[in-house]
Design an enzyme around this catalytic site. Sequence first.
Site, PDB file in Angstrom:
ATOM      1  CG  HIS A 122      34.980  34.856  36.869  1.00  0.00           C
ATOM      2  ND1 HIS A 122      35.161  36.228  36.852  1.00  0.00           N
ATOM      3  CD2 HIS A 122      35.313  34.468  38.133  1.00  0.00           C
ATOM      4  CE1 HIS A 122      35.566  36.642  38.038  1.00  0.00           C
ATOM      5  NE2 HIS A 122      35.681  35.587  38.829  1.00  0.00           N
ATOM      6  CB  SER A 223      38.630  47.481  38.980  1.00  0.00           C
ATOM      7  OG  SER A 223      37.577  46.544  39.095  1.00  0.00           O
TER       8      SER A 223
END
Length: 278
Positions: A122, A223
Amino acid sequence: MVEAEDAVAAAEHIRAELGDGPVVALTGAGISTDSGIPDYRGPYSPPRNPMTYQQFVGDFAFRRHYWARNHVGWRHMEGTRPNDGHRALAGLEQSGVVSGLITQNVDTLHSRAGSRRVIDLHGRYDRVICLTCRRVTSRSRLAQRLTALNPDFDVEVSDAEIAPDADAVIAATAHFRVADCEWCGGVLKPDIVYFGENVPKPRVAEAYAMVDEAGALLVAGSSLTVMSGLRFVRHAAKQGKPVVILNRGETRGDDLATLKVDGGCSPVLASMASLYGT
């Protein structure tokens, strides 16, 4: 829940599943919480509403608000240091167990801990890119310019809530002055992938290749809510490779894992490094 005293047992289970490598590690915000950087979706994380790419590029008021908050938040990120989890993965790479690392984090802590083969999926908080001429500059250089443009803008980090992307939640930003590109006058943006923006295809291809080369995948502190990370779990599982997930709380990839450990990254990864003799 695996606590510190159970970390060795958890590490033994993980080692039995992963073998001696090569292992690719996929990390998320949960690995950096022990460095003082909050995560997005952990069990104790507050609700977050991060700015989208469309908001940033389409509305000057949003950009001004973002840069004012980032001017506070990035200073907090600069002061963070790698923790035992980061150092453990760096040691495992040096010993040949971990062949590479894909991180969803923008905090650069893996590189600062000594990991060498890192894909910053990212992007990185310490770089800024011009959306017109594509020139990349350092965030510290921009900080000097923003400080000069806003000499009276003084918000203490201790008074602001910091987010994992170096953003900070502050209210008074209406008078903040934004800096444009020094070379072409274009819009500057942190060199990170915003919500609503795609990860560059060459970066994704490099990450897939890293998974293809490895014998197993270790997920630490994610997650897997967003597809940018989950796709690599699906890719490894489709190839029949062991997938171990180490995370506090449920993840979107739990049904694909050959082993799920509900625990903290720092104690378990540090125990793993010890088991592998690093």
